[in-house]
Design an enzyme around this catalytic site. Structure first.
Site, short mmCIF file in Angstrom:
data_model
loop_
_atom_site.label_atom_id
_atom_site.label_comp_id
_atom_site.label_asym_id
_atom_site.label_seq_id
_atom_site.Cartn_x
_atom_site.Cartn_y
_atom_site.Cartn_z
N LYS A 504 0.85 -1.07 0.00
CA LYS A 504 -0.02 -0.02 0.11
C LYS A 504 0.92 1.30 -0.02
O LYS A 504 2.03 1.03 0.28
CB LYS A 504 -1.01 -0.06 1.12
CG LYS A 504 -0.15 -0.08 2.49
CD LYS A 504 -1.15 -0.56 3.73
CE LYS A 504 -0.07 -0.47 4.89
NZ LYS A 504 -0.71 -0.80 6.15
N TYR A 740 13.17 32.27 4.78
CA TYR A 740 12.04 33.01 4.98
C TYR A 740 11.85 33.42 6.56
O TYR A 740 12.43 32.70 7.52
CB TYR A 740 10.67 32.20 4.90
CG TYR A 740 10.41 31.91 3.47
CD1 TYR A 740 9.71 33.05 2.43
CD2 TYR A 740 10.42 30.78 2.83
CE1 TYR A 740 9.47 33.02 1.24
CE2 TYR A 740 10.11 30.57 1.60
CZ TYR A 740 9.56 31.76 0.69
OH TYR A 740 9.10 31.68 -0.65
C1 LIG Z 1 0.06 -1.83 6.97
C2 LIG Z 1 -0.78 -3.11 7.58
C3 LIG Z 1 0.41 -4.10 7.93
C4 LIG Z 1 1.88 -4.05 7.97
O1 LIG Z 1 2.18 -3.43 9.10
P1 LIG Z 1 3.84 -3.05 9.39
O2 LIG Z 1 3.91 -2.57 10.53
O3 LIG Z 1 4.22 -2.22 8.27
O4 LIG Z 1 4.60 -4.38 9.17
C5 LIG Z 1 -0.17 -5.23 8.12
N1 LIG Z 1 -1.62 -5.08 8.48
C6 LIG Z 1 -2.48 -4.37 8.04
C7 LIG Z 1 -3.94 -4.75 8.20
C8 LIG Z 1 -1.94 -3.22 7.73
O5 LIG Z 1 -2.84 -2.01 7.25
#
Ligand SMILES: *Cc1c(COP(=O)(O)O)cnc(C)c1O
Length: 847
Positions: A504, A740
Site C-alpha cells: 500500500k 523566510y
Molecule cells: C499496513 C498494515 C500491515 C503492515 O504493518 P507493518 O507495521 O508495516 O508491518 C499489516 N496489516 C495491516 C492490516 C496493515 O494495514
C-alpha cells in the site's frame, strides 16, 4: 552414474535463480538441464512444471524433495528424464570440477574480503586481446558470481577457445572453500586482502584467513600484499607446509621486504623488483586507496604473466575504466523505462540483463539497444547467431544494433531491427520520438560510451532521487521468510506459514510496480493494497499474484471483479453490498460466473481491539449466518491487526487480541464448514510473537528495511536512499539571516548551501532550523532557517562541498529511524512522505 554425469557436461545448465550458461531457446531446450535446488528460502523443484511446459525435458532433482505429492506430479511429465541426486548443488560442483580438468590453461583464482570483483574485471580488461594488440581470450565469472552455486556456473562457461580463466571465490563460513577449490583449481592465486566481512562465520581472523588460503593449495603462484601481516604469517605458516613449491609474488607499499616494493607520487607508481636492477614507472588511472590496492594486484599479475613490456603495460592501464556493476532501472523519455547496463557486454552478461528485462513487465514493448559484443575467441558468425537467438528467445520486439560488427551481422536479427555503425550515428539519426511506452535495455561495451545514449533517453527531472536497492529488498524478504519458516518445536518440519506483503501507499514510498514485480519473482503468496486503483495499477504492470484490497468502496466493485482483486469486508453493510453485487453478477452471466461453485474470494477483518475497521465480536454470528446463506462468497482469509505488536508494554493486550481472534475465527469456521487462512501478525509481530503466526503473516515496513520492534535492526538492510544536489553555495556573514522570516540567524560566518529539495518533495518542514542534518561528502551538516517548498539551506562550513555535489537526506549513512525521532514521528511517515515527483531509481548490485 559417471556416464550420466559425463553426458551432462556439454549441455546447458541452469537453475531457478540464475540462468547463466544458456538461454532456453526452443532450439536449445533439448540441450538444457535444469538443476532443482532446495534453498533456504525457496525450492527450485516448484519450477519444474513451468519449465516442462516450456520444453525442458531433463531435470536433476534432490531425493529429499521427492515427497509423494512431488513424485505424483513428476509422473505426469511422461517424456521427461529425472536424475535423482542427494544434492543438486553438489552435483553441479562435481560436474564443473570435471569440466575444469579438461583445460590446461592458466586459471586465476581470486579471493579475499574486498575487491574480488573489481580485480577480476580489471584483469579481464587488461589482459584481453583487441584488434590492435595481442592478449588472452578470457573466461570469467559474470558479475560477482562467487558463491557455492555461482562458482560452478561460472567455471562451466569455459570453452575451448579460451586461453585464460579468471574466477572469484567468496565464502562466508568455515569449510566452504574446499568445494570451490576443486571447481576452480587455480594455477595462479590472488589474495586481495582481509577485512571484517563475514567475521561472524569464523572463530577467529586466523581461521578465516586459513580457510581462504585453501583456494591455493594446488596453485603454482600466489600474489598478495605483505602489508597485510596476518595474511603473510598464515601463508608462511600454513600454506608453505602444504604447498612448498609454490612461488610467492608479494608486494608492499610501506617498504616491507617484498618481491615488488612500490611507492606512489601523484599518480606515478614506481616499482622496484627485488634482487633485480629492474625499476618500473607507471602512471595510474586511479589512486584512491581501494583502487590503488586493486591496481597493484593487477599490475603484479601482469608482470607475473610476463606477457608485455612496460610501454604495452602502460597503454593497457590507460584504457582501464572504472567498474560499475549496477544494473540500473530509470525512468525514460516518452513513458519508457530504461535498464542501464552499460558496463560490459559479453554473452553471459547479456543473458542476465535480458532476464532482468523480462522480469520487469512494466511496459508491453521490449526494446534492446546493443553494441558490438567484444568477446573474442568465438568465430564472428557463431557469436552473432547466438546473440540473435538469445534476443529472440527473450521476446524482444525491437532490436537496435550499434557498431560495425553487429551491423555486418544484421541477418541474424529480426527484419524490423535497426543498425548504426557508431554511437554518434545512432544519436544523430535515430528517431527518439518513435520510442515510447517501452522497456529499453541499453547494453554496450565500454568503448561505445553508451552512457551518452542513456543520458539522451533518461527523463530529466530535478536533482532529487530516491534510490531503491532491490538486493536489500530481497535480503529483507529472505530475513522474514527465514523467521517465519523457523518452527517453535525444533523437531518438527519448518512451518509453511504463508506470506502476504503490504504494498500500500506506493509500497511505503518505494514504488509499487517495481517492488511488486520483485515480490512476484520471489513468489510471495499475497499482496495487499489500500485502494482498488492501486491494485489496478499492479495488474496493468503484469502482477498476477492474488491481491487483497483493504478499502473497497462499492463504486469500485466492478473494477475489483474485472481485475480479479479481492475485497476486504469489514462491516455488515459491506458484506451485504458485496454479497448482493456478486449475486447479481452470477445471475446476469448465468452458468459460469465469477462466483459460481468455488466462490469469489473475500477477506474478513475482525476488530479485536484496534477499533478502526472490522467486525466486532457481537456481529460474528450474523456474519456466519449470512455466509451460510450466500455460498457465492468464499472466505479466503480471516484476519485482524495488532495495535501494539512493537511494544512490550502492550504484551497483555496483544495476548487478549490473539485470544479474541481465535474465538471469533473458530465460530466462523464451524459455521462455514471449511477453514479460511488466518493471519494476525505485521512486521513487528513476526519478530516478537512468532507463536501467533498462524497460517499467514502480513509483512510491511520490515521489507523496506525498518525493524519496527527495534530488536533486530542490524539484520535488515536499508532499502531507500534519498539524495539531492547542491544548487548553490555562498558565504554569509555572521548576523545575517537565511531563508523566510529571518529564522536562520547566523552566529558565525558560514558557507551556506542551497539544496534542491523542500517540503513538497517530502522533506518535512519540522526538520528546518538545525533540527535536521544531511550528509555531505562524509560530514553531517545541519539545516539553517525554514525549509522551503522546493529548497532547503544547510550549513556546509565544516564540510568539503561544491556546487553540484550529492547530498544524502537518508540512507545507510543516515537511518530513517533517526530522522523520524528528531521530529517526533515514525519511520512510516518519512518513507511514505517522499512525494511522487521525486524520481525513483531501482538498482541491483552483482548477482
Ligand atoms: C499496513 C498494515 C500491515 C503492515 O504493518 P507493518 O507495521 O508495516 O508491518 C499489516 N496489516 C495491516 C492490516 C496493515 O494495514
Amino acid at each position: 552414474m559417471l556416464t550420466k554425469e559425463f553426458q551432462l557436461i556439454n549441455r546447458q545448465w541452469f537453475t531457478d535463480s540464475r540462468q547463466v550458461t544458456g538461454p532456453v531457446t526452443d532450439a536449445r531446450s533439448a540441450e538444457a538441464v535444469f538443476f532443482a535446488i532446495q534453498g533456504e528460502h525457496h525450492d527450485g523443484h516448484a519450477f519444474i512444471g513451468d519449465l516442462y511446459r516450456k520444453g525442458i525435458r531433463q531435470f536433476v532433482v534432490e531425493r529429499s524433495a521427492l515427497t509423494p505429492e512431488r513424485q505424483h506430479e513428476l509422473a505426469t511429465y511422461p517424456d521427461a528424464q529425472f536424475m535423482e541426486v542427494e544434492s543438486s548443488l553438489h552435483m553441479l560442483q562435481t560436474l564443473a570440477a570435471e569440466h575444469r580438468r579438461q583445460f590446461r590453461i592458466p586459471i586465476i583464482g581470486i579471493t579475499g574480503s574486498n575487491g574480488k570483483t573489481i580485480v577480476k574485471e580489471w584483469l579481464a580488461q587488461l589482459l584481453e586481446g583487441s584488434s590492435s594488440s595481442d592478449g588472452f581470450v578470457v573466461a570469467k565469472s559474470p558479475k560477482s558470481y562467487n558463491s557455492q552455486l555461482g562458482v560452478p556456473l561460472s567455471v562451466h562457461t569455459l570453452t575451448e577457445s579460451d586461453t585464460l580463466g579468471i574466477f572469484e571465490a567468496g565464502i562466508s563460513k568455515a569449510q566452504e572453500m574446499q568445494a570451490l577449490e576443486a571447481v576452480i583449481r587455480p594455477t595462479i592465486g590472488i589474495f586481495t586482502n582481509i577485512g571484517t566481512a563475514h567475521d561472524e562465520g569464523f572463530r577467529t581472523r586466523k581461521q578465516k584467513i586459513a580457510e581462504k588460503l585453501r583456494l591455493f593449495i594446488h596453485a603454482n603462484t600466489l600474489i598478495y600484499s605483505v602489508d597485510y601481516t596476518d595474511i603473510d604469517e598464515e601463508v608462511n605458516m600454513l600454506l608453505k607446509a602444504i604447498n612448498p613449491d609454490m612461488r610467492l609474488i608479494t608486494w608492499s607499499l610501506t617498504g616491507q621486504p617484498a618481491t615488488y616494493q612500490g611507492s606512489l607520487q601523484g599518480n606515478r607508481l614506481s616499482l622496484q623488483e627485488k634482487q633485480r636492477d629492474n625499476r618500473l614507472v607507471l602512471s595510474l588511472p586511479f589512486t584512491d586507496p581501494a583502487s590503488l590496492e586493486n591496481l597493484m594486484h593487477c599490475i603484479v599479475t601482469m608482470l607475473a604473466l610476463r606477457a608485455w613490456d612496460t610501454a604495452e603495460l602502460q597503454s593497457r592501464l590507460n584504457r582501464l575504466r572504472p567498474v560499475s556493476m549496477r544494473l540500473e532501472q530509470k525512468e525514460g523519455i516518452n513513458n519508457c523505462v530504461l535498464i542501464d547496463d552499460s558496463y560490459n557486454n559479453d554473452v553471459v552478461g547479456l543473458q542476465l540483463a535480458l532476464r532482468f528485462l523480462n522480469q520487469q513487465r512494466t511496459r508491453s514493448r521490449r526494446v534492446v539497444i546493443l553494441s558490438d559484443v567484444l568477446q573474442s575467441g568465438q568465430p564472428e558468425a557463431d557469436l552473432y547467431q547466438q546473440v540473435g537467438e538469445i534476443i529472440r528467445a527473450h521476446d524482444v520486439e525491437q532490436f537496435i544494433g550499434v557498431g560495425p560488427v553487429v551491423s555486418q551481422n544484421a541477418h541474424f536479427f529480426a527484419a524490423n531491427s535497426q543498425f548504426y555503425a557508431t554511437t554518434d550515428e545512432f544519436l544523430t539519426r535515430f528517431l527518439f520520438s518513435d520510442l515510447r511506452d517501452s522497456t529499453v535495455l541499453v547494453k554496450g561495451a565500454r568503448p561505445f560510451s553508451f552512457e551518452r545514449i542513456v543520458h539522451r533517453l533518461e527523463r530529466k527531472v530535478h536533482g532529487t532521487v530516491l534510490e531503491i536497492n532491490l538486493d536489500a529488498l530481497t535480503h529483507n524478504l529472505n530475513y522474514y521468510r527465514e523467521r517465519i519458516a523457523r518452527s517453535e518445536d525444533a523437531a518438527s518440519r519448518p512451518s509453511d506459514t504463508k506470506l502476504m506483503v503490504m504494498v500500500k501507499a506506493f509500497a511505503y514510498g518505494s514504488g509499487s510496480a517495481e517492488v511488486a514485480q520483485l515480490l512476484q519473482y520471489h513468489r510471495v503468496d499475497y499482496l495487499a493494497v489500500a485502494y482498488a486503483d492501486e491494485g489496478v495499477s499492479l495488474r496493468q504492470n503484469g502482477v498476477d499474484l492474488p491481491i487483497m484490497v483493504m478499502n473497497p468502496a462499492p463504486e469500485t466493485f466492478a473494477t475489483l471483479l474485472e481485475y480479479k482483486l479481492e475485497p476486504e469486508l469489514y462491516s455488515l453493510r459491506m458484506l451485504r453490498e458485496w454479497g448482493s453485487y456478486i449475486r447479481e453478477q452470477s445471475r446476469s452471466v448465468a452458468g459460469e460466473s465469477a462466483a459460481g461453485a468455488t466462490g469469489y474470494p473475500v477477506h474478513l477483518k475482525i476488530d479485536t481491539g484496534m477499533h478502526r475497521l472490522g467486525f466486532v465480536e457481537s456481529e460474528i454470528p450474523t456474519v456466519a449466518d449470512y455466509l451460510i446463506h450466500n455460498p457465492a462468497l468464499r472466505v479466503a482469509t480471516v484476519f485482524s491487526h495488532l495495535v501494539g505488536a512493537d511494544d512490550a508494554q502492550f504484551n497483555t493486550f496483544t495476548e487478549t487480541q490473539y485470544a479474541c481472534f481465535i474465538r471469533n475465527t473458530t465460530v466462523l469456521e464451524s459455521a462455514l464448514g471449511y477453514r479460511p487462512t488466518r493471519h494476525l501478525l505485521n512486521s513487528a509481530g513476526i519478530v516478537r510473537f512468532p507463536e501467533y503466526k498462524l497460517d499467514m503473516v502480513r509483512l510491511g515496513i520490515g521489507l523496506y528495511g525498518v525493524e519496527a520492534a527495534q530488536i533486530d535492526q542490524a539484520a535488515l538492510q536499508p532499502v531507500g536512499t534519498l539524495r539531492t544536489v547542491i544548487s548553490q553555495i555562498k558565504t554569509v556573514q555572521a548576523g545575517e539571516s537565511v531563508g523566510y522570516s529571518r529564522r536562520g540567524v547566523l552566529d558565525h560566518d558560514a558557507r551556506i548551501a542551497t539544496l534542491a529539495i523542500g517540503y513538497a518533495d517530502g522533506y518535512d518542514r519540522r526538520l528546518g532550523n538545525g533540527i535536521g542534518e544531511v550528509w555531505v561528502n562524509g560530514t553531517r551538516c545541519p539545516t539553517v532557517g525554514n525549509v522551503c517548498m522546493d529548497m532547503t539551506m544547510i550549513d556546509v562550513t565544516a564540510a568539503s562541498a561544491s556546487e553540484g555535489d550529492e547530498v544524502i537526506i537518508f540512507g545507510p549513512e543516515l537511518p530513517i529511524t533517526g530522522l523520524a525521532q528528531r521530529i517526533g514521528t515514525i519511520p512510516y511517515e518519512i518513507l511514505t512522505g517522499v512525494s511522487e515527483r521525486v524520481k525513483r531509481v531501482f538498482f541491483k548490485e552483482g548477482n
